[in-house]
Scaffold this motif. Structure first.
Motif, PDB file in Angstrom:
ATOM      1  N   ASN A  51       0.799  -1.225   0.000  1.00  0.00           N
ATOM      2  CA  ASN A  51       0.000   0.000   0.000  1.00  0.00           C
ATOM      3  C   ASN A  51       0.831   1.274   0.000  1.00  0.00           C
ATOM      4  O   ASN A  51       0.276   2.366  -0.135  1.00  0.00           O
ATOM      5  CB  ASN A  51      -0.990   0.007   1.167  1.00  0.00           C
ATOM      6  N   GLY A  52       2.141   1.136   0.139  1.00  0.00           N
ATOM      7  CA  GLY A  52       3.006   2.298   0.007  1.00  0.00           C
ATOM      8  C   GLY A  52       3.116   3.195   1.213  1.00  0.00           C
ATOM      9  O   GLY A  52       3.751   4.250   1.137  1.00  0.00           O
ATOM     10  N   ASP A  53       2.526   2.819   2.339  1.00  0.00           N
ATOM     11  CA  ASP A  53       2.664   3.637   3.546  1.00  0.00           C
ATOM     12  C   ASP A  53       4.144   3.729   3.911  1.00  0.00           C
ATOM     13  O   ASP A  53       4.857   2.737   3.893  1.00  0.00           O
ATOM     14  CB  ASP A  53       1.901   3.021   4.714  1.00  0.00           C
ATOM     15  N   THR A  54       4.588   4.946   4.246  1.00  0.00           N
ATOM     16  CA  THR A  54       5.988   5.158   4.598  1.00  0.00           C
ATOM     17  C   THR A  54       6.123   5.751   5.991  1.00  0.00           C
ATOM     18  O   THR A  54       5.209   6.429   6.491  1.00  0.00           O
ATOM     19  CB  THR A  54       6.674   6.085   3.588  1.00  0.00           C
ATOM     20  N   TYR A  55       7.269   5.499   6.596  1.00  0.00           N
ATOM     21  CA  TYR A  55       7.561   5.955   7.953  1.00  0.00           C
ATOM     22  C   TYR A  55       9.016   6.407   7.975  1.00  0.00           C
ATOM     23  O   TYR A  55       9.880   5.749   7.382  1.00  0.00           O
ATOM     24  CB  TYR A  55       7.362   4.814   8.950  1.00  0.00           C
ATOM     25  N   TYR A  56       9.272   7.512   8.645  1.00  0.00           N
ATOM     26  CA  TYR A  56      10.628   8.053   8.693  1.00  0.00           C
ATOM     27  C   TYR A  56      10.992   8.482  10.106  1.00  0.00           C
ATOM     28  O   TYR A  56      10.137   8.944  10.873  1.00  0.00           O
ATOM     29  CB  TYR A  56      10.756   9.271   7.772  1.00  0.00           C
ATOM     30  N   ALA A  57      12.254   8.353  10.434  1.00  0.00           N
ATOM     31  CA  ALA A  57      12.769   8.952  11.658  1.00  0.00           C
ATOM     32  C   ALA A  57      12.740  10.467  11.492  1.00  0.00           C
ATOM     33  O   ALA A  57      12.932  10.988  10.386  1.00  0.00           O
ATOM     34  CB  ALA A  57      14.199   8.479  11.915  1.00  0.00           C
ATOM     35  N   ASP A  58      12.511  11.175  12.577  1.00  0.00           N
ATOM     36  CA  ASP A  58      12.443  12.632  12.505  1.00  0.00           C
ATOM     37  C   ASP A  58      13.736  13.224  11.947  1.00  0.00           C
ATOM     38  O   ASP A  58      13.709  14.243  11.248  1.00  0.00           O
ATOM     39  CB  ASP A  58      12.174  13.214  13.895  1.00  0.00           C
ATOM     40  N   SER A  59      14.851  12.593  12.235  1.00  0.00           N
ATOM     41  CA  SER A  59      16.145  13.130  11.828  1.00  0.00           C
ATOM     42  C   SER A  59      16.368  13.096  10.321  1.00  0.00           C
ATOM     43  O   SER A  59      17.250  13.790   9.809  1.00  0.00           O
ATOM     44  CB  SER A  59      17.273  12.366  12.524  1.00  0.00           C
ATOM     45  N   VAL A  60      15.593  12.286   9.593  1.00  0.00           N
ATOM     46  CA  VAL A  60      15.795  12.176   8.142  1.00  0.00           C
ATOM     47  C   VAL A  60      14.575  12.622   7.344  1.00  0.00           C
ATOM     48  O   VAL A  60      14.638  12.686   6.105  1.00  0.00           O
ATOM     49  CB  VAL A  60      16.165  10.734   7.734  1.00  0.00           C
ATOM     50  N   LYS A  61      13.496  12.931   8.020  1.00  0.00           N
ATOM     51  CA  LYS A  61      12.257  13.306   7.329  1.00  0.00           C
ATOM     52  C   LYS A  61      12.497  14.521   6.444  1.00  0.00           C
ATOM     53  O   LYS A  61      13.092  15.512   6.868  1.00  0.00           O
ATOM     54  CB  LYS A  61      11.171  13.591   8.355  1.00  0.00           C
ATOM     55  N   GLY A  62      12.041  14.430   5.212  1.00  0.00           N
ATOM     56  CA  GLY A  62      12.230  15.522   4.266  1.00  0.00           C
ATOM     57  C   GLY A  62      13.525  15.442   3.486  1.00  0.00           C
ATOM     58  O   GLY A  62      13.698  16.163   2.503  1.00  0.00           O
ATOM     59  N   ARG A  63      14.431  14.581   3.917  1.00  0.00           N
ATOM     60  CA  ARG A  63      15.717  14.439   3.227  1.00  0.00           C
ATOM     61  C   ARG A  63      15.867  13.058   2.584  1.00  0.00           C
ATOM     62  O   ARG A  63      16.510  12.932   1.536  1.00  0.00           O
ATOM     63  CB  ARG A  63      16.883  14.664   4.192  1.00  0.00           C
ATOM     64  N   PHE A  64      15.332  12.048   3.227  1.00  0.00           N
ATOM     65  CA  PHE A  64      15.450  10.669   2.748  1.00  0.00           C
ATOM     66  C   PHE A  64      14.104  10.199   2.215  1.00  0.00           C
ATOM     67  O   PHE A  64      13.044  10.573   2.725  1.00  0.00           O
ATOM     68  CB  PHE A  64      15.864   9.732   3.880  1.00  0.00           C
ATOM     69  N   THR A  65      14.163   9.323   1.201  1.00  0.00           N
ATOM     70  CA  THR A  65      12.954   8.728   0.639  1.00  0.00           C
ATOM     71  C   THR A  65      13.168   7.245   0.428  1.00  0.00           C
ATOM     72  O   THR A  65      14.125   6.841  -0.247  1.00  0.00           O
ATOM     73  CB  THR A  65      12.588   9.377  -0.700  1.00  0.00           C
ATOM     74  N   ILE A  66      12.267   6.447   0.979  1.00  0.00           N
ATOM     75  CA  ILE A  66      12.313   5.001   0.747  1.00  0.00           C
ATOM     76  C   ILE A  66      11.314   4.673  -0.350  1.00  0.00           C
ATOM     77  O   ILE A  66      10.185   5.177  -0.360  1.00  0.00           O
ATOM     78  CB  ILE A  66      12.018   4.207   2.040  1.00  0.00           C
ATOM     79  N   SER A  67      11.740   3.852  -1.292  1.00  0.00           N
ATOM     80  CA  SER A  67      10.864   3.548  -2.415  1.00  0.00           C
ATOM     81  C   SER A  67      11.046   2.102  -2.855  1.00  0.00           C
ATOM     82  O   SER A  67      12.059   1.466  -2.570  1.00  0.00           O
ATOM     83  CB  SER A  67      11.161   4.488  -3.586  1.00  0.00           C
ATOM     84  N   ARG A  68      10.056   1.628  -3.569  1.00  0.00           N
ATOM     85  CA  ARG A  68      10.086   0.269  -4.079  1.00  0.00           C
ATOM     86  C   ARG A  68      10.533   0.294  -5.524  1.00  0.00           C
ATOM     87  O   ARG A  68      10.136   1.181  -6.285  1.00  0.00           O
ATOM     88  CB  ARG A  68       8.683  -0.305  -3.951  1.00  0.00           C
ATOM     89  N   ASP A  69      11.344  -0.656  -5.892  1.00  0.00           N
ATOM     90  CA  ASP A  69      11.770  -0.796  -7.285  1.00  0.00           C
ATOM     91  C   ASP A  69      10.816  -1.777  -7.940  1.00  0.00           C
ATOM     92  O   ASP A  69      10.888  -2.983  -7.716  1.00  0.00           O
ATOM     93  CB  ASP A  69      13.210  -1.302  -7.349  1.00  0.00           C
ATOM     94  N   ASN A  70       9.908  -1.245  -8.749  1.00  0.00           N
ATOM     95  CA  ASN A  70       8.865  -2.081  -9.333  1.00  0.00           C
ATOM     96  C   ASN A  70       9.392  -3.090 -10.334  1.00  0.00           C
ATOM     97  O   ASN A  70       8.753  -4.092 -10.620  1.00  0.00           O
ATOM     98  CB  ASN A  70       7.800  -1.204  -9.996  1.00  0.00           C
TER      99      ASN A  70
END
Length: 122
Positions: A51-70
């Motif tokens: 479903n693509g829900d993502t979660y980030y640590a506060d220290s990296v939010k806005g700088r890091f992106t986790i994504s799936r390689d389709n």
């Protein structure tokens, strides 16, 4: 499930790196953790495969992106605006099945990659 992490390296502060993690089996949830020298391993980012829900640590939010390689059974961590405090060994992790509601706990993941080192110079 076997995991193979890649993409680490040396970069100057403000630069970018992209980490990749290739998996050999089913993925329900996926995550990146990191461990800096002398510190405990900590959560960085996680994503639900479907479903693509993502979660980030506060220290990296806005700088890091986790994504799936389709195209592959893999996932990435795009790291921008890197800081010296991002220096660590980064580990990818996977849970093949639902094993609880937390995406941030290490115990929620069954399989771990070998780690890839990221060094950010100031």
């Amino acid at each position: 499930v076997q995991l193979q992490a890649s993409g680490g390296g040396l970069v100057q502060a403000g630069g970018s790196l992209r980490l990749s993690c290739a998996a050999s089996g089913r993925i329900f949830r996926m995550a990146w953790f990191r461990q800096a020298p002398g510190k405990e391993r900590e959560f960085v980012a996680a994503r639900a495969w479907s479903n693509g829900d993502t979660y980030y640590a506060d220290s990296v939010k806005g700088r890091f992106t986790i994504s799936r390689d389709n195209a592959k059974n893999a996932f990435d961590l795009q790291m921008n605006s890197l800081k010296p405090e991002d220096t660590a060994v980064y580990f990818c992790a996977v849970a093949p099945n639902y094993g609880g509601s937390s995406y941030r706990r290490q115990s929620s993941y069954d399989y771990w990659g070998q780690g890839t080192e990221v060094t950010v110079s100031s």
